[in-house]
Design an enzyme around this catalytic site. Structure first.
Site, PDB file in Angstrom:
ATOM      1  N   HIS A   1       9.720  -5.596  -3.118  1.00 53.60           N
ATOM      2  CA  HIS A   1       9.925  -5.864  -1.680  1.00 53.60           C
ATOM      3  C   HIS A   1       9.461  -7.262  -1.261  1.00 53.60           C
ATOM      4  CE1 HIS A   1       5.836  -4.446  -1.885  1.00 53.60           C
ATOM      5  NE2 HIS A   1       6.126  -3.179  -1.814  1.00 53.60           N
TER       6      HIS A   1
ATOM      7  N   LYS B   1       3.114   0.516 -11.791  1.00 51.30           N
ATOM      8  CA  LYS B   1       3.036  -0.135 -10.479  1.00 51.30           C
ATOM      9  C   LYS B   1       1.628  -0.656 -10.233  1.00 51.30           C
ATOM     10  CE  LYS B   1       4.250  -1.363  -6.304  1.00 51.30           C
ATOM     11  NZ  LYS B   1       4.618  -0.513  -5.187  1.00 51.30           N
TER      12      LYS B   1
ATOM     13  N   HIS C   1       9.917   5.820  -2.328  1.00 54.70           N
ATOM     14  CA  HIS C   1       8.831   6.785  -2.125  1.00 54.70           C
ATOM     15  C   HIS C   1       9.443   8.139  -1.780  1.00 54.70           C
ATOM     16  CE1 HIS C   1       5.786   3.575  -2.067  1.00 54.70           C
ATOM     17  NE2 HIS C   1       6.765   2.873  -1.528  1.00 54.70           N
TER      18      HIS C   1
ATOM     19  N   HIS D   1       7.173   8.624   6.695  1.00 58.29           N
ATOM     20  CA  HIS D   1       5.937   9.156   7.289  1.00 58.29           C
ATOM     21  C   HIS D   1       6.372   9.955   8.512  1.00 58.29           C
ATOM     22  CE1 HIS D   1       3.049   6.622   5.039  1.00 58.29           C
ATOM     23  NE2 HIS D   1       3.939   5.652   5.154  1.00 58.29           N
TER      24      HIS D   1
ATOM     25  N   HIS E   1      13.171   1.038  -5.961  1.00 61.54           N
ATOM     26  CA  HIS E   1      11.832   1.178  -5.349  1.00 61.54           C
ATOM     27  C   HIS E   1      11.935   2.247  -4.272  1.00 61.54           C
ATOM     28  CE1 HIS E   1       7.911  -0.746  -3.752  1.00 61.54           C
ATOM     29  NE2 HIS E   1       8.126   0.367  -3.052  1.00 61.54           N
TER      30      HIS E   1
HETATM   31  C1  NCD Z   1       4.738   2.362   1.426  1.00 64.54           C
HETATM   32  C2  NCD Z   1       4.270   3.814   1.586  1.00 64.54           C
HETATM   33  O1  NCD Z   1       4.199   4.293   2.713  1.00 64.54           O
HETATM   34  O2  NCD Z   1       4.022   4.467   0.567  1.00 64.54           O
HETATM   35  N1  NCD Z   1       4.727   1.734   2.720  1.00 64.54           N
HETATM   36  C3  NCD Z   1       5.403   0.631   3.087  1.00 64.54           C
HETATM   37  O3  NCD Z   1       5.196   0.149   4.200  1.00 64.54           O
HETATM   38  N2  NCD Z   1       6.288   0.061   2.296  1.00 64.54           N
HETATM   39  C4  NCD Z   1       3.880   1.670   0.425  1.00 64.54           C
HETATM   40  C5  NCD Z   1       4.388   0.316   0.005  1.00 64.54           C
HETATM   41  O4  NCD Z   1       5.389   0.202  -0.694  1.00 64.54           O
HETATM   42  O5  NCD Z   1       3.750  -0.687   0.376  1.00 64.54           O
HETATM   43 ZN    ZN Z   2       6.920   0.888  -1.538  1.00 60.45          ZN
END
Ligand code: NCD
Ligand code: ZN
Length: 348
Positions: A175, A100, A16, A252, A14
Site C-alpha cells: 500500500h 509480513k 484482510h 471494521h 493484500h
Molecule cells: C489494516 C487493518 O485494519 O488490519 N488497516 C488499514 O488501515 N490498512 C492494517 C494495515 O494494513 O495497515
Molecule cells: Zn493491510
C-alpha cells in the site's frame, strides 16, 4: 452505449479477511471477484507459524461455499521471536507465500511486530535463501516523525539500508501512498515491487478532514496530499509490472470506526473492481487494467496467471451498490468513492 471489457480474473495481493463472524460475512465478496488473495496475518493473536496459517486457511475455506474456486495465499506475521528455519520451511512446504513485516505500533494489531529490524535479520536471511518474499508495511513509528512523512522516512532509514544489506531478499512495499514510494520502486533494479490500493487511487487527505472528520476514509498508511495520489494513479496505469493491486480491504464495524479513537481501514472488497475500472477509464487506460489486477502480481509471486475471466460492464445509469453490509459483529460501511459508479462485474 453499453461498454464491456473482459479480463483475466483478478487477484488481490493484500487483503484482510479477519476471523469469526466478520470473516464469514466478508470472505464471499472477495471470492466473488478474485481468484486469489494474499491474506494478511494481523489477527489477534497473529498468524506466526505454519500451523497457525494452516488453521486460518481452513477457517477461510469453511467460510466459503464448498464449490468456491478461491485460493487464499497465506502469510506469516514476523515477530522478533520468529524462527528462521521454521519460517523458511513453511514456505518450502507451500503453506505460506510470504512474510509480513509490521513495524510495532504502525497499524491495526501490530503490537507484536518488529521494533528493531536487526533482531529479525536471521529470519530475513533465511527467507532470501529460499526466495520467500517479504511484504512490508513501510512506515516508521517514531513519535517525532510526522504521520504524513512516515513512509518516506521508512524508505530512507529502514528499507534502503535493508536492501543494501540483503539485495537478494524479494520485497513488496505494501500500500504505497507517496510519490517517494513510487520513485523508490521505479529506481530499483530488482527484487522490489509495490501494491497499490483502490482507495489511495481515489482519495487524498481532504476526504478525511474537510467538512468534518470522516472516519470511513481513515486508513493506514493515511492518505496523503493530491500530488501523491496523482503519482499513485500514474504508476497504476503505467503498465510497469512492479506495481499491482493489493486492495488492503480492511473491514471494521461502524462502531469501531465511529468512535473517539477509531480503527484504520477501508472496506473495498465489494466494489474494488468497479472503482478501478472507473479510475482506469478516467485515465484513458482501460487497456492497462488487466496487467495491474490480473497479471503482474501473479508473475511477481511466480504463480500462473488465472485461466478464468471476468467481464466488467459499463451501464448507462449508476449502479446501486450497498452503502454497508451486515456482519455478525455489526454493520460495516462500504468504501464510498464519492463518484457515481457505472461499472459492474457481470455475474458469471
Ligand atoms: C489494516 C487493518 O485494519 O488490519 N488497516 C488499514 O488501515 N490498512 C492494517 C494495515 O494494513 O495497515
Ligand atoms: Zn493491510
Amino acid at each position: 452505449m453499453t461498454k464491456r471489457i473482459t479480463i483475466t480474473k483478478p487477484d488481490d495481493w493484500h487483503l484482510h479477511l479477519r476471523d469469526g463472524d466478520m470473516l464469514k460475512a466478508v470472505a464471499g465478496y472477495t471470492a466473488a471477484y478474485f481468484s486469489r488473495a494474499i491474506i494478511m496475518p494481523n489477527l489477534v493473536p497473529p498468524v506466526v507459524t505454519g500451523e497457525d496459517a494452516n488453521a486460518y486457511r481452513q477457517r477461510i475455506m469453511a467460510a466459503l461455499p464448498s464449490e468456491t474456486g478461491f485460493q487464499p495465499q497465506m502469510t506469516l506475521y514476523l515477530t522478533e521471536d520468529s524462527e528462521p528455519q521454521a519460517v523458511a520451511q513453511a514456505y518450502r512446504d507451500g503453506i505460506v507465500k510470504a512474510v509480513k513485516l509490521y513495524p510495532a505500533g504502525a497499524t491495526t494489531n501490530s503490537h507484536n511486530g518488529v521494533r528493531d529490524i536487526l533482531q529479525v535479520m536471521p529470519v530475513l536471511e533465511a527467507m532470501a535463501e529460499v526466495g520467500m518474499p517479504l511484504c512490508v508495511h513501510g512506515e516508521v513509528t517514531d513519535a517525532d516523525v510526522d504521520i504524513f512523512d512516515r513512509e518516506k522516512v521508512f524508505i530512507d532509514k529502514v528499507l534502503d539500508p535493508l536492501r543494501a544489506e540483503l539485495p537478494e531478499l524479494k520485497i513488496v512495499m505494501e500500500h504505497v501512498t507517496t510519490s517517494d514510494g513510487i520513485d523508490y520502486v521505479k529506481s530499483s533494479k530488482q527484487n522490489l515491487a509495490a501494491t497499490l490500493t483502490v482507495h489511495h487511487l481515489i482519495i487524498n487527505r481532504n476526504a478525511i478532514l474537510v467538512g468534518g472528520i470522516k472516519p470511513h476514509y481513515y486508513c493506514l498508511p493515511v492518505a496523503k496530499r493530491e500530488s501523491h495520489r496523482l503519482a499513485l494513479r500514474a504508476a497504476a496505469v503505467s503498465g510497469d509490472e512492479r506495481f499491482f493491486l493489493g486492495t488492503d480491504s480492511a473491514p471494521h464495524t461502524d462502531a469501531n470506526k465511529e468512535m473517539a479513537c477509531g480503527c484504520a481501514g477501508c472496506f473495498t472488497a465489494l466494489n474494488a473492481m468497479p472503482c478501478l475500472a472507473h479510475v482506469f477509464e478516467e485515465e484513458d487506460r482501460l487497456e492497462a487494467l488487466e496487467g495491474f489486477t490480473s497479471q503482474f502480481g501473479a508473475d511477481w509471486y511466480k504463480l500462473p496467471r488465472n485461466d478464468d475471466k471476468i467481464t466488467l460492464v459499463r451501464h448507462e445509469q449508476p449502479v446501486d451498490y450497498p452503502s454497508s453490509v451486515m456482519t455478525g459483529e455489526g454493520p460495516v460501511t462500504v468504501f464510498d468513492p464519492m463518484f457515481d459508479i457505472y461499472w459492474e462485474v457481470e455475474a458469471q
